[in-house]
Design a protein around this motif. Sequence first.
Motif, PDB file in Angstrom:
ATOM      1  N   GLY A 135      48.562 152.247 189.649  1.00 49.37           N
ATOM      2  CA  GLY A 135      48.233 150.822 189.604  1.00 49.37           C
ATOM      3  C   GLY A 135      48.349 150.230 190.995  1.00 49.37           C
ATOM      4  O   GLY A 135      48.910 150.861 191.899  1.00 49.37           O
ATOM      5  N   CYS A 136      47.799 149.037 191.153  1.00 51.07           N
ATOM      6  CA  CYS A 136      47.796 148.447 192.488  1.00 51.07           C
ATOM      7  C   CYS A 136      47.843 146.927 192.402  1.00 51.07           C
ATOM      8  O   CYS A 136      46.987 146.304 191.773  1.00 51.07           O
ATOM      9  N   TYR A 137      48.840 146.375 193.050  1.00 50.12           N
ATOM     10  CA  TYR A 137      49.071 144.935 193.029  1.00 50.12           C
ATOM     11  C   TYR A 137      47.876 144.143 193.563  1.00 50.12           C
ATOM     12  O   TYR A 137      47.657 143.006 193.172  1.00 50.12           O
ATOM     13  N   HIS A 138      47.116 144.733 194.454  1.00 50.25           N
ATOM     14  CA  HIS A 138      46.013 143.992 195.082  1.00 50.25           C
ATOM     15  C   HIS A 138      44.963 143.535 194.078  1.00 50.25           C
ATOM     16  O   HIS A 138      44.288 142.534 194.307  1.00 50.25           O
ATOM     17  N   GLY A 139      44.815 144.276 192.995  1.00 50.44           N
ATOM     18  CA  GLY A 139      43.978 143.819 191.882  1.00 50.44           C
ATOM     19  C   GLY A 139      42.522 143.516 192.230  1.00 50.44           C
ATOM     20  O   GLY A 139      41.942 142.559 191.700  1.00 50.44           O
ATOM     21  N   CYS A 140      41.922 144.323 193.072  1.00 59.16           N
ATOM     22  CA  CYS A 140      40.527 144.060 193.458  1.00 59.16           C
ATOM     23  C   CYS A 140      39.618 144.122 192.223  1.00 59.16           C
ATOM     24  O   CYS A 140      39.756 145.002 191.376  1.00 59.16           O
ATOM     25  N   ARG A 141      38.691 143.201 192.168  1.00 56.50           N
ATOM     26  CA  ARG A 141      37.881 143.064 190.951  1.00 56.50           C
ATOM     27  C   ARG A 141      36.940 144.233 190.737  1.00 56.50           C
ATOM     28  O   ARG A 141      36.546 144.529 189.624  1.00 56.50           O
ATOM     29  N   TYR A 142      36.566 144.900 191.805  1.00 51.04           N
ATOM     30  CA  TYR A 142      35.618 146.011 191.714  1.00 51.04           C
ATOM     31  C   TYR A 142      36.311 147.366 191.653  1.00 51.04           C
ATOM     32  O   TYR A 142      35.669 148.409 191.683  1.00 51.04           O
ATOM     33  N   CYS A 143      37.631 147.384 191.588  1.00 48.43           N
ATOM     34  CA  CYS A 143      38.374 148.640 191.761  1.00 48.43           C
ATOM     35  C   CYS A 143      38.118 149.632 190.634  1.00 48.43           C
ATOM     36  O   CYS A 143      38.273 149.314 189.461  1.00 48.43           O
TER      37      CYS A 143
ATOM     38  N   ALA B  39      45.940 146.539 182.340  1.00 49.99           N
ATOM     39  CA  ALA B  39      46.459 145.366 183.057  1.00 49.99           C
ATOM     40  C   ALA B  39      46.443 145.660 184.556  1.00 49.99           C
ATOM     41  O   ALA B  39      47.461 145.553 185.230  1.00 49.99           O
ATOM     42  N   TRP B  40      45.286 146.059 185.044  1.00 52.98           N
ATOM     43  CA  TRP B  40      45.167 146.493 186.445  1.00 52.98           C
ATOM     44  C   TRP B  40      45.623 145.387 187.398  1.00 52.98           C
ATOM     45  O   TRP B  40      45.163 144.258 187.317  1.00 52.98           O
ATOM     46  N   GLY B  41      46.549 145.723 188.243  1.00 54.21           N
ATOM     47  CA  GLY B  41      47.067 144.734 189.190  1.00 54.21           C
ATOM     48  C   GLY B  41      48.310 144.025 188.672  1.00 54.21           C
ATOM     49  O   GLY B  41      49.031 143.385 189.430  1.00 54.21           O
TER      50      GLY B  41
ATOM     51  N   THR C  78      44.609 157.866 196.708  1.00 52.16           N
ATOM     52  CA  THR C  78      43.234 157.879 196.228  1.00 52.16           C
ATOM     53  C   THR C  78      42.968 156.881 195.112  1.00 52.16           C
ATOM     54  O   THR C  78      41.847 156.409 194.980  1.00 52.16           O
ATOM     55  N   ILE C  79      43.968 156.578 194.301  1.00 56.71           N
ATOM     56  CA  ILE C  79      43.710 155.562 193.273  1.00 56.71           C
ATOM     57  C   ILE C  79      44.774 154.465 193.279  1.00 56.71           C
ATOM     58  O   ILE C  79      45.071 153.858 192.241  1.00 56.71           O
ATOM     59  N   THR C  80      45.316 154.217 194.445  1.00 60.32           N
ATOM     60  CA  THR C  80      46.228 153.099 194.617  1.00 60.32           C
ATOM     61  C   THR C  80      46.286 152.816 196.114  1.00 60.32           C
ATOM     62  O   THR C  80      45.921 153.671 196.913  1.00 60.32           O
ATOM     63  N   ASP C  81      46.738 151.610 196.487  1.00 58.51           N
ATOM     64  CA  ASP C  81      46.928 151.355 197.920  1.00 58.51           C
ATOM     65  C   ASP C  81      48.334 151.811 198.295  1.00 58.51           C
ATOM     66  O   ASP C  81      49.323 151.286 197.770  1.00 58.51           O
ATOM     67  N   PRO C  82      48.442 152.785 199.213  1.00 57.76           N
ATOM     68  CA  PRO C  82      49.768 153.312 199.554  1.00 57.76           C
ATOM     69  C   PRO C  82      50.647 152.279 200.245  1.00 57.76           C
ATOM     70  O   PRO C  82      51.859 152.469 200.338  1.00 57.76           O
TER      71      PRO C  82
ATOM     72  N   THR D  13      43.868 152.154 203.420  1.00 59.58           N
ATOM     73  CA  THR D  13      44.628 150.988 202.963  1.00 59.58           C
ATOM     74  C   THR D  13      43.913 149.698 203.306  1.00 59.58           C
ATOM     75  O   THR D  13      42.976 149.683 204.104  1.00 59.58           O
ATOM     76  N   LYS D  14      44.385 148.632 202.687  1.00 63.31           N
ATOM     77  CA  LYS D  14      43.946 147.294 203.064  1.00 63.31           C
ATOM     78  C   LYS D  14      45.096 146.511 203.700  1.00 63.31           C
ATOM     79  O   LYS D  14      44.957 145.325 203.932  1.00 63.31           O
ATOM     80  N   SER D  15      46.206 147.174 203.947  1.00 62.77           N
ATOM     81  CA  SER D  15      47.393 146.402 204.321  1.00 62.77           C
ATOM     82  C   SER D  15      47.914 146.685 205.730  1.00 62.77           C
ATOM     83  O   SER D  15      48.053 147.848 206.126  1.00 62.77           O
TER      84      SER D  15
ATOM     85  N   LEU E  94      37.482 157.114 194.889  1.00 62.31           N
ATOM     86  CA  LEU E  94      37.830 156.091 193.904  1.00 62.31           C
ATOM     87  C   LEU E  94      38.316 154.823 194.542  1.00 62.31           C
ATOM     88  O   LEU E  94      38.423 153.795 193.901  1.00 62.31           O
ATOM     89  N   GLU E  95      38.622 154.876 195.762  1.00 63.58           N
ATOM     90  CA  GLU E  95      39.397 153.824 196.395  1.00 63.58           C
ATOM     91  C   GLU E  95      38.603 153.045 197.416  1.00 63.58           C
ATOM     92  O   GLU E  95      37.838 153.583 198.168  1.00 63.58           O
ATOM     93  N   TYR E  96      38.747 151.777 197.412  1.00 67.07           N
ATOM     94  CA  TYR E  96      38.136 150.942 198.442  1.00 67.07           C
ATOM     95  C   TYR E  96      39.227 150.138 199.114  1.00 67.07           C
ATOM     96  O   TYR E  96      39.175 148.933 199.183  1.00 67.07           O
ATOM     97  N   LEU E  97      40.259 150.808 199.581  1.00 71.96           N
ATOM     98  CA  LEU E  97      41.444 150.083 200.052  1.00 71.96           C
ATOM     99  C   LEU E  97      41.225 149.302 201.308  1.00 71.96           C
ATOM    100  O   LEU E  97      40.591 149.757 202.208  1.00 71.96           O
TER     101      LEU E  97
END
Length: 274
Positions: free
Chosen positions: A28-36, A50-52, A81-85, A114-116, A271-274
Amino acid sequence: MYKRIKVSNVLSKTGLYDLDYAYNPYAGCYHGCRYCYGRAYTRYGEVAEAWGEIIYVKENAMQILMEEVRRVRRGVVGVSTITDPYQPIEAEERLTRRGLEILLGSGFEVSIQTKSPLVLRDLDILSRHRDRVDVGITITTLNPTVARLIEPRAPEPAARAEALKRLSMEGVNTWIFLGPIMRGVNDSPEAIEGIVALAAETGSRLYYDFFRMKRGLAASMSPVKERYPEAMSMEHGWRMRVVEIVGKLCEREGVPYEPAFPARERGSSLLEYL
Ligand code: SF4
């Protein structure tokens, strides 16, 4: 909500191009991107639904990873690969940082996405092992309003751009993931031009990709579709026009570029667009 779980493996084999393994210390990933797409691929039902909102912390990840690196052949590990580290919980848990220490200390290569800007915390490790590390930052748009709509809780684009510059200044091999490109949202020449300029400034390769429809995305994307009715378009002619724009801009700026799939060079995940 965070839940702590125990896992029996944390280094999984992957069929993703140019990655041998994936290391996902969180589900799961807190960033909750709508297209994830992550929600379509995680094995944990409530995390997907409950993604995000629900994130699992794999609390025994280090112990399992240490056992796994003793057993498996050396290779390239995608982090993640399926979460933002580097989602916010990493600031406390440090499962990514400790995982990097184990992987790099054991001779693996690591490709981070990552996006962070939290990734900068680990610059000491990254620059020490720069010959076996690359870091990709996903930048879908430089427009903070658009970013807030499509990536509600991810760090703002300016912070990502600054992180990329810093990594590049420290001699870390960097790349930008421009994706997903969505029709009417982030596909204009002006929008793409700024990201290509950032790639040129930081000496980053640029990978691009388009929106793809996956399970769970119809509901998640509805606020985006409301504002941008064509956002979920996958029309071939439109994609070809965007490919041409990306190509022209990158060639003008001397930025190496390629589609994210199928012929990717290094790292980042399917899978990831971090
Ligand atoms: S796209 Fe990446 S950052 Fe966004 S929710 Fe999915 S895993 Fe997290």
